[in-house]
Design an enzyme around this catalytic site. Structure first.
Site, PDB file in Angstrom:
ATOM      1  N   SER A  33      12.117 -19.543 -14.987  1.00  0.00           N
ATOM      2  CA  SER A  33      11.339 -19.260 -16.465  1.00  0.00           C
ATOM      3  C   SER A  33      11.989 -20.347 -17.674  1.00  0.00           C
ATOM      4  CB  SER A  33      11.984 -17.921 -16.775  1.00  0.00           C
ATOM      5  OG  SER A  33      11.163 -17.548 -17.821  1.00  0.00           O
ATOM      6  N   SER A  34      10.884 -20.926 -18.293  1.00  0.00           N
ATOM      7  CA  SER A  34      11.320 -21.878 -19.416  1.00  0.00           C
ATOM      8  C   SER A  34      11.762 -20.744 -20.493  1.00  0.00           C
ATOM      9  CB  SER A  34      10.383 -22.378 -19.680  1.00  0.00           C
ATOM     10  OG  SER A  34       9.332 -22.859 -18.664  1.00  0.00           O
TER      11      SER A  34
ATOM     12  N   GLY B  43       5.677 -17.338 -22.422  1.00  0.00           N
ATOM     13  CA  GLY B  43       4.673 -16.450 -22.351  1.00  0.00           C
ATOM     14  C   GLY B  43       4.974 -15.072 -23.190  1.00  0.00           C
TER      15      GLY B  43
ATOM     16  N   SER C 234       4.794 -14.895 -19.090  1.00  0.00           N
ATOM     17  CA  SER C 234       5.905 -15.329 -18.277  1.00  0.00           C
ATOM     18  C   SER C 234       5.582 -15.581 -16.721  1.00  0.00           C
ATOM     19  CB  SER C 234       7.383 -14.564 -18.343  1.00  0.00           C
ATOM     20  OG  SER C 234       8.102 -15.292 -17.932  1.00  0.00           O
ATOM     21  N   GLY C 235       5.905 -16.215 -16.053  1.00  0.00           N
ATOM     22  CA  GLY C 235       5.528 -16.532 -14.549  1.00  0.00           C
ATOM     23  C   GLY C 235       4.140 -16.765 -14.079  1.00  0.00           C
TER      24      GLY C 235
ATOM     25  N   ASN D 212      10.611 -14.515 -13.073  1.00  0.00           N
ATOM     26  CA  ASN D 212      10.321 -15.922 -12.783  1.00  0.00           C
ATOM     27  C   ASN D 212      11.656 -16.740 -12.266  1.00  0.00           C
ATOM     28  OD1 ASN D 212       9.438 -18.645 -12.385  1.00  0.00           O
ATOM     29  ND2 ASN D 212       8.515 -18.677 -14.325  1.00  0.00           N
TER      30      ASN D 212
ATOM     31  N   THR E  48       4.219 -23.849 -16.799  1.00  0.00           N
ATOM     32  CA  THR E  48       5.029 -25.129 -16.861  1.00  0.00           C
ATOM     33  C   THR E  48       4.313 -25.877 -15.639  1.00  0.00           C
ATOM     34  OG1 THR E  48       6.863 -23.930 -17.841  1.00  0.00           O
ATOM     35  CG2 THR E  48       7.290 -25.756 -16.702  1.00  0.00           C
TER      36      THR E  48
ATOM     37  N   GLU F  83       6.234 -11.550 -23.047  1.00  0.00           N
ATOM     38  CA  GLU F  83       7.090 -10.930 -22.256  1.00  0.00           C
ATOM     39  C   GLU F  83       7.584  -9.600 -22.530  1.00  0.00           C
ATOM     40  OE1 GLU F  83      10.367 -14.476 -21.121  1.00  0.00           O
ATOM     41  OE2 GLU F  83      10.974 -12.962 -22.522  1.00  0.00           O
TER      42      GLU F  83
HETATM   43  N1  LIG Z   1      -0.475 -24.067  -9.345  1.00  0.00           N
HETATM   44  C1  LIG Z   1       0.508 -23.447  -8.611  1.00  0.00           C
HETATM   45  N2  LIG Z   1       0.731 -23.821  -7.346  1.00  0.00           N
HETATM   46  C2  LIG Z   1       1.570 -23.260  -6.676  1.00  0.00           C
HETATM   47  N3  LIG Z   1       2.568 -22.438  -7.284  1.00  0.00           N
HETATM   48  C3  LIG Z   1       2.522 -22.284  -8.401  1.00  0.00           C
HETATM   49  C4  LIG Z   1       1.649 -22.719  -9.330  1.00  0.00           C
HETATM   50  N4  LIG Z   1       1.802 -22.573 -10.568  1.00  0.00           N
HETATM   51  C5  LIG Z   1       2.924 -21.769 -10.513  1.00  0.00           C
HETATM   52  N5  LIG Z   1       3.524 -21.634  -9.314  1.00  0.00           N
HETATM   53  C6  LIG Z   1       4.588 -20.759  -8.782  1.00  0.00           C
HETATM   54  O1  LIG Z   1       4.910 -19.878  -9.777  1.00  0.00           O
HETATM   55  C7  LIG Z   1       6.282 -19.924 -10.380  1.00  0.00           C
HETATM   56  C8  LIG Z   1       6.328 -19.831 -11.888  1.00  0.00           C
HETATM   57  O2  LIG Z   1       5.517 -20.669 -12.679  1.00  0.00           O
HETATM   58  P1  LIG Z   1       5.936 -21.279 -13.985  1.00  0.00           P
HETATM   59  O3  LIG Z   1       4.890 -22.400 -14.256  1.00  0.00           O
HETATM   60  O4  LIG Z   1       7.483 -21.606 -14.010  1.00  0.00           O
HETATM   61  O5  LIG Z   1       5.701 -20.144 -14.840  1.00  0.00           O
HETATM   62  P2  LIG Z   1       5.678 -19.858 -16.552  1.00  0.00           P
HETATM   63  O6  LIG Z   1       5.826 -21.268 -17.253  1.00  0.00           O
HETATM   64  O7  LIG Z   1       4.333 -19.437 -16.776  1.00  0.00           O
HETATM   65  O8  LIG Z   1       6.497 -18.930 -16.834  1.00  0.00           O
HETATM   66  C9  LIG Z   1       6.728 -21.500 -10.329  1.00  0.00           C
HETATM   67  O9  LIG Z   1       8.105 -21.591  -9.918  1.00  0.00           O
HETATM   68  C10 LIG Z   1       5.673 -21.803  -8.610  1.00  0.00           C
HETATM   69  O10 LIG Z   1       6.515 -21.103  -7.656  1.00  0.00           O
HETATM   70 MG   LIG Z   2       7.427 -21.920 -18.142  1.00  0.00          MG
END
Ligand SMILES: Nc1ncnc2c1ncn2[C@@H]1O[C@H](COP(=O)(O)OP(=O)(O)O)[C@@H](O)[C@H]1O
Ligand SMILES: [Mg+2]
Ligand SMILES: *[C@@H]1O[C@H](CO)[C@@H](O)[C@H](O)[C@H]1NC(C)=O
Ligand SMILES: *[C@@H]1O[C@H](CO)[C@@H](O)[C@H](O)[C@H]1NC(C)=O
Ligand SMILES: *[C@@H]1O[C@H](CO)[C@@H](O)[C@H](O)[C@H]1NC(C)=O
Ligand SMILES: *[C@@H]1O[C@H](CO)[C@@H](O)[C@H](O)[C@H]1NC(C)=O
Ligand SMILES: *[C@@H]1O[C@H](CO)[C@@H](O)[C@H](O)[C@H]1NC(C)=O
Ligand SMILES: CC(=O)N[C@H]1CO[C@H](CO)[C@@H](O)[C@@H]1O
Length: 689
Positions: A216-217, A440, A164-165, A213, A169, A442
């Site tokens: 977070s999805s 992811g 997660s985080g 996060n 996404t 958790e």
């Molecule tokens: N490639 C990237 N560039 C900049 N910031 C990113 C990138 N990937 C993730 N982040 C930051 O990390 C945060 C969490 O990413 P997210 O995709 O929501 O995580 P996950 O889906 O794996 O839980 C996003 O809100 C963003 O602020």
């Molecule tokens: Mg996500």
């Protein structure tokens, strides 16, 4: 040559409690059997490093400097944890180098920073190029998928995985943006814009702030982007998995409910929302349990405008939108209905003058006296008669919460269904690229049923990964008689057995749910009794109401409290019937549809059950599906996000998540075709029955 000798000037990695791994150099030749290795650290401190045949193996060797910073980990001479970490770190410290290949896998480290590497000109630069000719990038993976689809006529899937985080996404969105740009529709239908517009909607209704996060999805999704014969986007289809319903009625400290609730409350004063009866999110139980309704840097009212624009762009009519918002508001009112206990402690009542009850019934167009009655009573059906029973205030509150979760989940499904309708194509789909963005792995301070389900899903995903990439690959090599050493990969089947086998955790949980007086406590005791068969199960020393599972990624302690209730997920038929009779078509539809296939009995059981995988031998003639890419991600070193992590070991742990097995080779493109991902990753293993 002496295999068990190491020579002066050889450089090694030694474990370190602070830095995880420390670089050192051997200052004196070492021969097998000697008890210490004479080392010098980089700051010239001498160190006698004990070595022994059992407890202290010889340290890992460092790669020659010339290899460090390679953009493909498989190019390293030595591939082990410190080598991987060091290489990723060296690259990460260079500007913009957050991506590294590991054979076919793209490893990304979340930069938590807006990098200037996702613009349209970058997409154009990657378009048409070979993966190996360019810097590693999510666009390179996307281009590879696009190319293989177009050139080799094969449907593709991109799997985004990581805890997660990690940035899953965000990565999935960039991949989709790539396809939207290179596969833009030939004419002006703008279908690719609609495909992209689904993201803000899904984020509004399916994302929430967790302690890990802010965005977070809380659901898994698999989007298939459909292409025409000319490889232009013609439509898309989305499947979602296991929405975390419990969040609708409960949030842990510093977490939030789904964004949409706060967005709507923040916009409550708009004239068109006057009749929703909303005020600040602070005033509603379901949005205030986390104690903080704000997210730093987020303007909920502004995001709400984006959500509405996306709805409109997708072609969801204003009346439908306004119905959706009524449903959202009604859930908040439902949570505020005051259930008053009677003196006997066995029964309760709700006042017909309760303003939230009034709003709830008005917004959903349902009968108030009926609702008032069935919030506090239930029907009991026996063989000979049917009678009405009082509910205690606790039972009534549980039933109300179950109803709130049910309403939200039905609304979520309704929206997904309508997005799919809007993204549907009339013309024939020639091929597709799928993007899987699953929640992811958790582990929180307190882990419950939801984490258990999520981690179970990740355990299964990991198994897919292991079995496809490794088992099949090895089988292929053996069959083709290509000389190579059989690598020892971590097989997580024993952990999966612990969860889903007969008398496994899920089995015992279902059993306990059937016992009339079943409790979380008793279930825990049964778990402990069965434990001895699994090396992946532990009873915590200090607790007899929780259990530990040793997952592939980490050890997680789960609190048993609430498992039975959440597994049963009882929604009372009488309450559903009231909603079905709503004067509003959309509300009535929400509760009618599924009931045809599976009538919501007095307790509509929603259980997570495992479907036994049907192992299919890889069959060359039936390689109908996929070559595919896998993207795995890690989190940044803690200093990049101080409020999130304070543990210097985190990057180590995270790479353990990401590198449970290492690749001593780069699998050939050919053998990748044996990966039948979409079928297996329709995640059939998580069925709702
Ligand atoms: N490639 C990237 N560039 C900049 N910031 C990113 C990138 N990937 C993730 N982040 C930051 O990390 C945060 C969490 O990413 P997210 O995709 O929501 O995580 P996950 O889906 O794996 O839980 C996003 O809100 C963003 O602020
Ligand atoms: Mg996500
Ligand atoms: C535009 O694309 C859609 C979907 O592919 C197709 O049905 C339609 O015929 C196309 N229109 C033109 C003018 O090419
Ligand atoms: C979450 O995603 C939405 C939609 O992309 C965005 O508007 C919002 O700012 C994001 N929130 C955070 C905290 O990153
Ligand atoms: C149910 O509760 C009401 C009000 O407290 C009480 O009058 C009634 O006797 C109860 N009925 C049963 C079956 O316990
Ligand atoms: C790819 O998927 C489409 C359906 O979207 C199907 O019609 C087609 O046969 C598939 N192609 C291959 C090569 O399997
Ligand atoms: C669980 O532990 C508590 C104290 O930690 C104890 O009071 C209780 O009896 C135990 N229950 C069982 C079923 O062992
Ligand atoms: C493998 C394992 O965890 N076994 C334990 C099962 O439970 C008994 C009783 O609590 C322990 O003694 C075992 O060590």
């Amino acid at each position: 040559m002496c295999l068990l000798c190491v020579f002066q000037f050889t450089r090694v990695w030694i474990p370190d409690p602070e830095d995880v791994w420390k670089a050192a150099e051997i200052v004196k030749d070492y021969k097998e059997g000697e008890p210490v290795l004479h080392l010098q650290l980089e700051d010239e401190t001498p160190l006698e490093y004990p070595v022994g045949p059992k407890s202290n193996p010889l340290p890992f060797l460092r790669n020659p400097d010339i290899l460090v910073g390679e953009n493909d980990l498989t190019a390293l001479s030595y591939l082990h944890e410190p080598a991987v970490l060091h290489n990723l770190k060296v690259r990460f410290l260079e500007p913009n180098h957050i991506y590294t290949y590991c054979g076919i896998v793209l490893v990304a480290i979340n930069p938590y920073d807006q990098l200037d590497i996702y613009g349209e000109e970058v997409i154009r630069a990657y378009s048409g190029q070979n993966m190996g000719d360019m810097d590693p990038h999510i666009f390179a993976v996307a281009e590879e998928a696009y190319k293989q689809m177009a050139r080799d006529e094969r449907n593709q899937s991109i799997i985004v995985s990581g805890e997660s985080g990690a940035g899953k996404t965000v990565s999935a969105k960039y991949a989709m943006r790539f396809f939207a740009t290179v596969g833009g529709s030939a004419n002006d239908t703008n279908v690719e814009e609609k495909v992209l517009a689904s993201s803000p909607i899904m984020e509004a209704i399916g994302n929430a702030k967790t302690t890990r996060n802010d965005n977070s999805s809380r659901f898994g999704k698999y989007i298939q982007i459909g292409f025409s014969r000319h490889y232009n986007i013609i439509g898309a289809n989305m499947r979602t998995y296991l929405l975390e319903k419990s969040r609708v009625v409960f949030q842990a400290e510093d977490e939030r409910n789904y964004h949409i609730f706060y967005q709507l409350c923040a916009s409550a004063s708009l004239p068109e929302f006057k009749d929703l009866g909303l005020t600040s999110a602070e005033d509603f139980t379901f949005t205030s349990l986390g104690q903080n309704i704000f997210i730093e840097g987020v303007d909920d009212a502004e995001d709400f405008e984006k959500t509405r624009e996306a709805f409109t762009l997708l072609g969801i009519k204003d009346v439908s939108q306004s119905s959706i918002f009524k449903v959202v508001a009604s859930i908040l009112h439902l949570g505020n209905i005051e259930i008053c206990s009677e003196r006997d402690g066995e029964s309760c009542h709700v006042s017909v003058h309760d303003v939230h009850l009034q709003h709830f019934c008005r917004l959903l167009g349902v009968d108030l006296p009926q609702m008032e009655h069935w919030l506090c009573h239930r029907k009991l059906v026996t063989a000979s008669e049917t009678y009405v029973k009082n509910m205690s205030s606790q039972q009534a509150a549980n039933a109300r919460d179950a109803l709130a979760k049910h309403i939200y989940a039905r609304m979520f499904d309704w929206i997904v269904e309508h997005i799919n309708n809007m993204l549907q194509t009339s013309s024939k789909q020639h091929s597709f690229i799928g993007v899987l963005d699953i929640y992811g792995f958790e582990t929180f301070e307190i882990n419950s049923f939801e984490q258990f389900c999520i981690n179970y899903a990740n355990e299964k995903l990991q198994q897919q990964f292991n079995s496809h990439v490794f088992k099949l690959e090895q089988a292929e090599y053996i069959k083709e008689q290509i000389p190579w050493t059989l690598i020892d990969f971590y097989d997580n089947q024993p952990c999966i057995d612990l969860i889903e086998a007969r008398l496994g955790i899920l089995d015992l949980l279902d059993e306990e749910c059937k016992v009339p007086k079943g409790t979380d406590q008793n279930w825990a005791q049964k778990l402990y009794k069965q434990n001895s068969s699994s090396a992946h199960f532990q009873k915590p020393r200090m607790s007899n109401t929780s259990f530990i599972i040793i997952h592939f990624a980490d050890k997680v302690e789960y609190q048993c409290e609430g498992f039975l209730e959440k597994n049963r997920d009882t929604v009372y038929e009488e309450q559903i019937n009231i909603l079905k009779a709503s004067q509003f078509q959309l509300v009535a539809d929400l509760f009618h549809e599924k009931s045809d296939t599976a009538p919501p009995a007095k307790s509509s059981r929603v259980n997570v059950r495992s479907a036994k995988p049907t192992p299919k031998a890889p069959n060359k003639e039936h390689r109908k599906t996929v070559g595919h890419q896998i993207s795995y991600e890690t989190r940044p070193p803690p200093e990049n996000r101080p409020q999130q992590r304070s543990d210097p070991q985190q990057l180590l742990m995270d790479t353990k998540h990401t590198f449970p097995v290492l690749f001593p080779y780069t699998p050939s493109a050919l053998s990748l075709e044996t990966l039948h991902i979409p079928a297996s990753l329709c995640l059939d293993f998580l069925n709702r029955v």
